[in-house]
Design an enzyme around this catalytic site. Structure first.
Site, PDB file in Angstrom:
ATOM      1  N   HIS A 161       1.176  -1.038  -0.073  1.00 18.18           N
ATOM      2  CA  HIS A 161      -0.094   0.101  -0.162  1.00 18.18           C
ATOM      3  C   HIS A 161       0.878   1.187   0.081  1.00 18.18           C
ATOM      4  O   HIS A 161       2.022   1.384   0.578  1.00 18.18           O
ATOM      5  CB  HIS A 161      -0.997  -0.442   1.004  1.00 18.18           C
ATOM      6  CG  HIS A 161      -1.865  -1.008   1.292  1.00 18.18           C
ATOM      7  ND1 HIS A 161      -2.919  -0.963   2.176  1.00 18.18           N
ATOM      8  CD2 HIS A 161      -2.072  -1.975   0.233  1.00 18.18           C
ATOM      9  CE1 HIS A 161      -3.667  -2.160   1.822  1.00 18.18           C
ATOM     10  NE2 HIS A 161      -3.235  -2.840   0.739  1.00 18.18           N
ATOM     11  N   GLU A 213       0.482   3.858   2.018  1.00 20.98           N
ATOM     12  CA  GLU A 213       1.756   3.515   3.224  1.00 20.98           C
ATOM     13  C   GLU A 213       3.340   3.563   3.561  1.00 20.98           C
ATOM     14  O   GLU A 213       4.857   3.557   3.854  1.00 20.98           O
ATOM     15  CB  GLU A 213       0.898   3.262   4.487  1.00 20.98           C
ATOM     16  CG  GLU A 213      -0.260   4.593   4.439  1.00 20.98           C
ATOM     17  CD  GLU A 213      -0.954   3.936   4.197  1.00 20.98           C
ATOM     18  OE1 GLU A 213      -2.414   3.744   4.495  1.00 20.98           O
ATOM     19  OE2 GLU A 213      -0.665   2.885   2.959  1.00 20.98           O
ATOM     20  N   CYS A 268      -5.435   1.081   6.711  1.00 11.71           N
ATOM     21  CA  CYS A 268      -5.878  -0.938   7.040  1.00 11.71           C
ATOM     22  C   CYS A 268      -5.244  -1.108   8.188  1.00 11.71           C
ATOM     23  O   CYS A 268      -4.764  -0.732   8.124  1.00 11.71           O
ATOM     24  CB  CYS A 268      -5.332  -1.593   5.389  1.00 11.71           C
ATOM     25  SG  CYS A 268      -3.987  -2.373   5.570  1.00 11.71           S
ATOM     26  N   CYS A 282      -2.229  -2.034   7.228  1.00 12.18           N
ATOM     27  CA  CYS A 282      -1.119  -0.781   7.508  1.00 12.18           C
ATOM     28  C   CYS A 282      -1.130   0.286   8.907  1.00 12.18           C
ATOM     29  O   CYS A 282       0.732   0.730   9.019  1.00 12.18           O
ATOM     30  CB  CYS A 282      -1.321   0.145   6.178  1.00 12.18           C
ATOM     31  SG  CYS A 282      -1.384  -0.218   4.928  1.00 12.18           S
ATOM     32  N   ALA A 325     -21.408  11.857 -27.574  1.00 15.20           N
ATOM     33  CA  ALA A 325     -21.100  13.237 -28.025  1.00 15.20           C
ATOM     34  C   ALA A 325     -22.328  13.430 -28.519  1.00 15.20           C
ATOM     35  O   ALA A 325     -22.398  12.433 -29.007  1.00 15.20           O
ATOM     36  CB  ALA A 325     -19.859  12.917 -28.263  1.00 15.20           C
ATOM     37  N   SER A 356     -21.204   9.421 -38.213  1.00 13.95           N
ATOM     38  CA  SER A 356     -20.803  10.090 -36.865  1.00 13.95           C
ATOM     39  C   SER A 356     -19.089  10.578 -36.263  1.00 13.95           C
ATOM     40  O   SER A 356     -18.710  10.936 -35.008  1.00 13.95           O
ATOM     41  CB  SER A 356     -21.226   9.129 -35.134  1.00 13.95           C
ATOM     42  OG  SER A 356     -20.397   7.853 -35.725  1.00 13.95           O
ATOM     43  N   ARG A 368     -11.141   6.777 -20.475  1.00 15.40           N
ATOM     44  CA  ARG A 368     -10.833   6.009 -20.289  1.00 15.40           C
ATOM     45  C   ARG A 368      -9.646   5.405 -20.119  1.00 15.40           C
ATOM     46  O   ARG A 368     -10.026   4.437 -18.870  1.00 15.40           O
ATOM     47  CB  ARG A 368     -10.735   5.385 -21.673  1.00 15.40           C
ATOM     48  CG  ARG A 368     -12.323   5.094 -23.111  1.00 15.40           C
ATOM     49  CD  ARG A 368     -11.883   4.656 -24.861  1.00 15.40           C
ATOM     50  NE  ARG A 368     -12.366   5.354 -25.549  1.00 15.40           N
ATOM     51  CZ  ARG A 368     -12.781   5.894 -26.682  1.00 15.40           C
ATOM     52  NH1 ARG A 368     -10.983   5.910 -27.033  1.00 15.40           N
ATOM     53  NH2 ARG A 368     -13.189   6.227 -27.417  1.00 15.40           N
TER      54      ARG A 368
END
Length: 402
Positions: free
Chosen positions: A91, A93, A116, A125, A195, A209, A225
């Site tokens: 993690h 930390e 956690c 952590c 769009a 399109s 994305r």
């Protein structure tokens, strides 16, 4: 993308584009709001923003885990920092404490999500922070995961460590809104992106399109994305547009490309079947077009048959795969079905200053069965943003349980 932890040697000021990119990468620039008291000092908020900046380096890569950044500060200077790169790895930390070394003793650590306090793929952590001898922990938000949910904070306070909670909380929550939704609703968060022209069309009457919006807006979509786990289209989008559905970013994250098709009446030469660098999943119904399925498998495309091919079932399957955020880039018919079945929580509408007309030109959302304006679905927490010549409207649909 470099996922290694970094140690800042200079002034930890934020880059100038942090606020500009905040809307699409999923973080707010401040938790300030009228009538809400700000938590922490200006320095605390600056350090928490640095945590968020670090966390965003792993956009799209950490599910089912959240995005988390951590910064260790001693005598007003950063001595270590890090972020959680992906599920199964240490993690944030841990990386920050490693970078700080002995400098962590008596220091303050800033972390965007509650540490956690349980054993999972990695040790808790909270115990690592106690062992490192930190004097204070500044937390952006409480972890909604029932396995944590305040237990980490309680453990730290029980060990005599000062804990401040809620610094830049709104920004921290928005960064991990997909993770929060997954925890609370047992589904990935669905984001509908489309769009359209000023008169509400997504294509001409002939189906053409490319392109409705400007290059600036398309670049924003590529960023969007890269922050998602999967992007979904229907068979008609594959037939009409033959999309790539990638982030178009060198070294950037590409979401899993998902095609929903009941009968697999799809072109054999679609870009989506090119899987050397980006994966594709086709969701279909049991027994659909075995010969086409065989062709897809030879191209490295994953095929999964569902008893009932619906947006709800698709999201249930993607939840089981550990996803937090799913982007719907489909046509109006599938979009309407996704909305009706509760598979969409957030809407991003790009509006171009163009008028094409056409009584049969397709619109972003198909028939929802509404007959009066009072039935219309109103977006909440709406924000507007100008992108070049286009306009982006962002908002959230009210959840059925609310």
């Amino acid at each position: 993308m470099d996922n290694s932890p970094v140690v800042a040697q200079a002034d930890p000021s934020l880059p100038s584009d942090t606020q500009e990119n905040a809307l699409l990468v999923g973080t707010a620039v401040s938790s300030d709001s009228p009538g809400k008291e700000r938590v922490g000092s200006d320095f605390d908020r600056q350090m928490m923003q640095r945590c968020l900046e670090l966390a965003r380096r792993a956009l799209g890569r950490t599910s089912p885990n959240p995005l988390v950044g951590a910064v260790v500060v001693k005598d007003g200077e950063i001595v270590g920092e890090g972020f959680h790169p992906r599920a199964g790895e240490p993690h944030a930390e841990v990386f920050a404490l490693r970078a700080a070394g002995v400098g962590a003793r008596g220091a303050t650590i800033y972390v965007s999500l509650e540490p956690c306090n349980h054993y999972g793929r990695t040790p808790p952590c909270s115990e690592g922070l106690i062992a490192a001898g930190v004097a204070k922990v500044v937390v952006g938000m409480v972890d909604p995961n029932p396995l944590v949910a305040g237990a980490g904070i309680a453990r730290l306070r029980g060990a005599g460590i000062e804990v401040l909670v809620g610094v830049e909380e709104a920004a921290c929550r928005q960064l991990n809104e997909g993770f929060v939704h997954r925890i609370l609703h047992k589904r990935p968060m669905g984001i509908l992106k489309y769009a359209m022209t000023l008169d509400g069309k997504i294509a001409t009457s002939s189906g053409h399109s490319a392109w409705v919006t400007s290059q600036d807006s398309r670049s924003e979509v590529h960023q969007l994305r890269s922050s998602c786990d999967a992007v979904i289209v229907g068979g008609n989008t594959v037939r009409q547009d033959n999309p790539y559905l990638t982030s178009h970013q060198v070294g950037g994250h590409n979401p899993l490309r998902v095609v929903m098709s009941r009968h697999l009446n799809l072109p054999e030469n679609a870009h989506l079947w090119e899987t050397a660098s980006v994966g594709t999943l086709v969701l279909t119904e049991v027994g659909a077009n075995p010969n086409f399925q065989e062709m897809l498998l030879k191209h490295g495309v994953e095929v999964v048959e569902l008893a009932s091919l619906t947006p709800d079932q698709a999201m249930d399957y993607l939840y089981k795969r550990g996803f937090c955020s799913v982007l719907w880039e489909c046509g109006g018919t599938l979009a309407a079905s996704a909305i009706a079945q509760g598979a969409v929580q957030k809407v991003l509408a790009f509006i171009a200053p163009k008028i094409i007309g056409g009584s049969n030109a397709p619109t972003p959302v198909g028939d929802l069965g509404f007959t009066t304006m009072t039935q219309a679905l109103s977006l909440e927490r709406v924000r507007w943003r100008v992108i070049g010549v286009d306009c982006l409207v962002e908002g959230y649909l009210r959840q059925k349980s609310e």
